[in-house]
Design a protein around this motif. Structure first.
Motif, PDB file in Angstrom:
ATOM      1  N   THR A  48      38.955  37.917 -30.542  1.00  0.00           N
ATOM      2  CA  THR A  48      38.861  39.356 -30.788  1.00  0.00           C
ATOM      3  C   THR A  48      38.564  40.122 -29.506  1.00  0.00           C
ATOM      4  OG1 THR A  48      36.524  39.168 -31.372  1.00  0.00           O
ATOM      5  CG2 THR A  48      38.122  39.057 -33.185  1.00  0.00           C
ATOM      6  N   GLU A  49      37.961  39.454 -28.544  1.00  0.00           N
ATOM      7  CA  GLU A  49      37.711  40.019 -27.219  1.00  0.00           C
ATOM      8  C   GLU A  49      37.394  38.864 -26.284  1.00  0.00           C
ATOM      9  OE1 GLU A  49      33.235  41.464 -26.957  1.00  0.00           O
ATOM     10  OE2 GLU A  49      34.248  42.403 -28.664  1.00  0.00           O
ATOM     11  N   ALA A  50      37.508  39.114 -24.972  1.00  0.00           N
ATOM     12  CA  ALA A  50      37.295  38.026 -24.020  1.00  0.00           C
ATOM     13  C   ALA A  50      36.922  38.574 -22.655  1.00  0.00           C
ATOM     14  CB  ALA A  50      38.549  37.170 -23.901  1.00  0.00           C
ATOM     15  N   THR A  51      36.371  37.697 -21.844  1.00  0.00           N
ATOM     16  CA  THR A  51      36.129  37.987 -20.436  1.00  0.00           C
ATOM     17  C   THR A  51      36.752  36.872 -19.623  1.00  0.00           C
ATOM     18  OG1 THR A  51      34.010  39.055 -20.965  1.00  0.00           O
ATOM     19  CG2 THR A  51      34.388  38.452 -18.663  1.00  0.00           C
ATOM     20  N   GLY A  53      37.753  35.548 -15.575  1.00  0.00           N
ATOM     21  CA  GLY A  53      37.283  35.693 -14.208  1.00  0.00           C
ATOM     22  C   GLY A  53      38.341  35.285 -13.211  1.00  0.00           C
ATOM     23  N   PHE A  54      38.258  35.878 -12.032  1.00  0.00           N
ATOM     24  CA  PHE A  54      39.093  35.527 -10.899  1.00  0.00           C
ATOM     25  C   PHE A  54      38.161  35.345  -9.718  1.00  0.00           C
ATOM     26  CE2 PHE A  54      41.221  36.729  -6.977  1.00  0.00           C
ATOM     27  CZ  PHE A  54      42.336  35.909  -7.018  1.00  0.00           C
ATOM     28  N   TYR A  55      38.226  34.195  -9.059  1.00  0.00           N
ATOM     29  CA  TYR A  55      37.307  33.908  -7.963  1.00  0.00           C
ATOM     30  C   TYR A  55      37.831  34.507  -6.665  1.00  0.00           C
ATOM     31  CZ  TYR A  55      33.780  31.462  -5.259  1.00  0.00           C
ATOM     32  OH  TYR A  55      32.705  31.181  -4.459  1.00  0.00           O
ATOM     33  N   ASP A  56      37.082  35.455  -6.119  1.00  0.00           N
ATOM     34  CA  ASP A  56      37.397  36.080  -4.839  1.00  0.00           C
ATOM     35  C   ASP A  56      36.980  35.102  -3.744  1.00  0.00           C
ATOM     36  OD1 ASP A  56      37.188  37.526  -2.396  1.00  0.00           O
ATOM     37  OD2 ASP A  56      36.982  39.401  -3.510  1.00  0.00           O
ATOM     38  N   GLN A  57      37.962  34.472  -3.116  1.00  0.00           N
ATOM     39  CA  GLN A  57      37.687  33.415  -2.149  1.00  0.00           C
ATOM     40  C   GLN A  57      37.016  33.925  -0.882  1.00  0.00           C
ATOM     41  OE1 GLN A  57      41.301  31.142  -1.568  1.00  0.00           O
ATOM     42  NE2 GLN A  57      41.614  30.946  -3.774  1.00  0.00           N
ATOM     43  N   GLU A  58      37.247  35.167  -0.511  1.00  0.00           N
ATOM     44  CA  GLU A  58      36.587  35.714   0.675  1.00  0.00           C
ATOM     45  C   GLU A  58      35.143  36.104   0.397  1.00  0.00           C
ATOM     46  OE1 GLU A  58      38.736  38.675   2.861  1.00  0.00           O
ATOM     47  OE2 GLU A  58      40.637  37.598   2.595  1.00  0.00           O
ATOM     48  N   ALA A  59      34.905  36.761  -0.737  1.00  0.00           N
ATOM     49  CA  ALA A  59      33.557  37.216  -1.087  1.00  0.00           C
ATOM     50  C   ALA A  59      32.716  36.121  -1.734  1.00  0.00           C
ATOM     51  CB  ALA A  59      33.632  38.425  -2.015  1.00  0.00           C
ATOM     52  N   HIS A  60      33.367  35.030  -2.157  1.00  0.00           N
ATOM     53  CA  HIS A  60      32.688  33.926  -2.853  1.00  0.00           C
ATOM     54  C   HIS A  60      31.969  34.399  -4.113  1.00  0.00           C
ATOM     55  CE1 HIS A  60      32.534  30.711   0.556  1.00  0.00           C
ATOM     56  NE2 HIS A  60      33.696  31.331   0.509  1.00  0.00           N
ATOM     57  N   GLU A  61      32.704  35.167  -4.926  1.00  0.00           N
ATOM     58  CA  GLU A  61      32.150  35.608  -6.200  1.00  0.00           C
ATOM     59  C   GLU A  61      33.275  35.850  -7.197  1.00  0.00           C
ATOM     60  OE1 GLU A  61      29.944  39.054  -4.982  1.00  0.00           O
ATOM     61  OE2 GLU A  61      31.640  40.374  -5.301  1.00  0.00           O
ATOM     62  N   TYR A  62      32.902  35.734  -8.482  1.00  0.00           N
ATOM     63  CA  TYR A  62      33.872  35.982  -9.537  1.00  0.00           C
ATOM     64  C   TYR A  62      34.000  37.472  -9.795  1.00  0.00           C
ATOM     65  CZ  TYR A  62      34.731  31.200 -11.009  1.00  0.00           C
ATOM     66  OH  TYR A  62      35.146  29.891 -11.053  1.00  0.00           O
ATOM     67  N   ARG A  63      35.229  37.918  -9.937  1.00  0.00           N
ATOM     68  CA  ARG A  63      35.540  39.269 -10.412  1.00  0.00           C
ATOM     69  C   ARG A  63      35.871  39.106 -11.889  1.00  0.00           C
ATOM     70  NH1 ARG A  63      33.609  41.559  -5.976  1.00  0.00           N
ATOM     71  NH2 ARG A  63      34.876  41.179  -4.138  1.00  0.00           N
ATOM     72  N   THR A  64      35.409  40.014 -12.728  1.00  0.00           N
ATOM     73  CA  THR A  64      35.644  39.862 -14.164  1.00  0.00           C
ATOM     74  C   THR A  64      36.698  40.832 -14.667  1.00  0.00           C
ATOM     75  OG1 THR A  64      33.822  41.338 -14.710  1.00  0.00           O
ATOM     76  CG2 THR A  64      33.330  38.988 -14.631  1.00  0.00           C
ATOM     77  N   ILE A  65      37.394  40.380 -15.681  1.00  0.00           N
ATOM     78  CA  ILE A  65      38.381  41.182 -16.394  1.00  0.00           C
ATOM     79  C   ILE A  65      37.920  41.213 -17.843  1.00  0.00           C
ATOM     80  CG2 ILE A  65      40.801  41.368 -17.084  1.00  0.00           C
ATOM     81  CD1 ILE A  65      41.376  39.412 -14.656  1.00  0.00           C
ATOM     82  N   GLU A  66      37.480  42.374 -18.311  1.00  0.00           N
ATOM     83  CA  GLU A  66      37.023  42.533 -19.696  1.00  0.00           C
ATOM     84  C   GLU A  66      38.214  42.894 -20.576  1.00  0.00           C
ATOM     85  OE1 GLU A  66      33.944  41.918 -20.732  1.00  0.00           O
ATOM     86  OE2 GLU A  66      33.161  41.606 -18.707  1.00  0.00           O
ATOM     87  N   ILE A  67      38.406  42.138 -21.637  1.00  0.00           N
ATOM     88  CA  ILE A  67      39.487  42.396 -22.587  1.00  0.00           C
ATOM     89  C   ILE A  67      38.830  42.720 -23.921  1.00  0.00           C
ATOM     90  CG2 ILE A  67      41.534  41.455 -23.718  1.00  0.00           C
ATOM     91  CD1 ILE A  67      41.679  39.456 -21.336  1.00  0.00           C
ATOM     92  N   GLU A  68      38.984  43.954 -24.364  1.00  0.00           N
ATOM     93  CA  GLU A  68      38.298  44.412 -25.574  1.00  0.00           C
ATOM     94  C   GLU A  68      39.288  44.692 -26.687  1.00  0.00           C
ATOM     95  OE1 GLU A  68      35.760  47.615 -24.309  1.00  0.00           O
ATOM     96  OE2 GLU A  68      34.525  46.256 -23.107  1.00  0.00           O
ATOM     97  N   ARG A  69      40.218  43.758 -26.890  1.00  0.00           N
ATOM     98  CA  ARG A  69      41.203  43.874 -27.973  1.00  0.00           C
ATOM     99  C   ARG A  69      41.620  42.462 -28.384  1.00  0.00           C
ATOM    100  NH1 ARG A  69      43.628  44.738 -23.126  1.00  0.00           N
ATOM    101  NH2 ARG A  69      45.674  43.813 -22.723  1.00  0.00           N
ATOM    102  N   MET A 103      47.562  37.703 -19.771  1.00  0.00           N
ATOM    103  CA  MET A 103      46.541  37.738 -18.727  1.00  0.00           C
ATOM    104  C   MET A 103      45.944  36.339 -18.682  1.00  0.00           C
ATOM    105  SD  MET A 103      44.583  41.281 -19.608  1.00  0.00           S
ATOM    106  CE  MET A 103      43.834  41.424 -17.996  1.00  0.00           C
ATOM    107  N   GLY A 104      45.496  35.930 -17.527  1.00  0.00           N
ATOM    108  CA  GLY A 104      44.924  34.610 -17.445  1.00  0.00           C
ATOM    109  C   GLY A 104      43.856  34.530 -16.380  1.00  0.00           C
ATOM    110  N   GLY A 105      43.082  33.468 -16.457  1.00  0.00           N
ATOM    111  CA  GLY A 105      42.052  33.220 -15.467  1.00  0.00           C
ATOM    112  C   GLY A 105      40.975  32.324 -16.023  1.00  0.00           C
ATOM    113  N   HIS A 106      39.869  32.280 -15.311  1.00  0.00           N
ATOM    114  CA  HIS A 106      38.702  31.492 -15.703  1.00  0.00           C
ATOM    115  C   HIS A 106      38.101  32.127 -16.960  1.00  0.00           C
ATOM    116  CE1 HIS A 106      35.073  29.075 -14.972  1.00  0.00           C
ATOM    117  NE2 HIS A 106      34.423  30.144 -15.367  1.00  0.00           N
ATOM    118  N   LEU A 107      37.988  31.348 -18.040  1.00  0.00           N
ATOM    119  CA  LEU A 107      37.440  31.891 -19.292  1.00  0.00           C
ATOM    120  C   LEU A 107      35.925  31.854 -19.237  1.00  0.00           C
ATOM    121  CD1 LEU A 107      38.008  33.004 -22.128  1.00  0.00           C
ATOM    122  CD2 LEU A 107      37.888  30.643 -22.952  1.00  0.00           C
ATOM    123  N   THR A 108      35.329  33.035 -19.208  1.00  0.00           N
ATOM    124  CA  THR A 108      33.871  33.177 -19.172  1.00  0.00           C
ATOM    125  C   THR A 108      33.298  33.320 -20.572  1.00  0.00           C
ATOM    126  OG1 THR A 108      34.039  34.267 -17.038  1.00  0.00           O
ATOM    127  CG2 THR A 108      32.000  34.583 -18.235  1.00  0.00           C
TER     128      THR A 108
END
Length: 144
Positions: A48-51, A53-69, A103-108
């Motif tokens: 029903t909804e998901a988050t 992630g995409f790992y920013d290799q330069e910043a060494h942190e995950y960026r999140t993509i919120e999916i609210e549908r 859409m795809g990526g690391h499932l948080t």
């Protein structure tokens, strides 16, 4: 040289998490309850909804993509290994909306509408996730 693990097939577990449950936590809970310390995971279904992630290799942190549908799980692949002494799920997902856009990526996180999970247990000394200073990620290393 990086670690190589020789494991043997164990149980094949098929399971449907409860409607409204959080899929990542539910898979980890299943692994803990059944004492699965290593394995592979695949799933299909809908969230029903998901988050994601995409790992920013330069910043060494995950960026999140919120999916609210609502989204179909077009594919979920992952693995169970050990981190901090407990089973840990590392999963990636491809999610499709009502138009077929993906859409795809690391499932948080993902809230289950309906899902079917296949957990393939692997027997032997499980990989342990240890902090890697080069990537700032927790990567597999031998538990010995």
């Amino acid at each position: 040289m990086s670690s190589v693990f020789s494991l043997s097939p164990g149980r094949h577990l098929l399971w449907s998490p409860d409607h409204g449950s959080e899929i990542v936590a539910s898979i980890i809970d299943l692994a803990e309850r059944l004492e699965v310390r290593c394995g592979t995971v695949a799933a299909i279904g809908a969230l029903t909804e998901a988050t994601l992630g995409f790992y920013d290799q330069e910043a060494h942190e995950y960026r999140t993509i919120e999916i609210e549908r609502p989204m179909e799980i077009a594919g979920l692949l992952g693995n169970i290994s050990i981190r901090d002494g407990r089973p840990f799920l590392h999963a990636h997902a491809t999610l499709a909306d009502s138009k077929g856009d993906v859409m795809g990526g690391h499932l948080t996180r993902g809230m289950v509408f309906a899902a079917e999970v296949h957990l393939q247990e692997l027997l032997g000394t499980p990989p342990v996730r240890v902090h890697d200073p080069n990537t700032d990620l927790f990567l597999w290393r031998s538990g010995d």
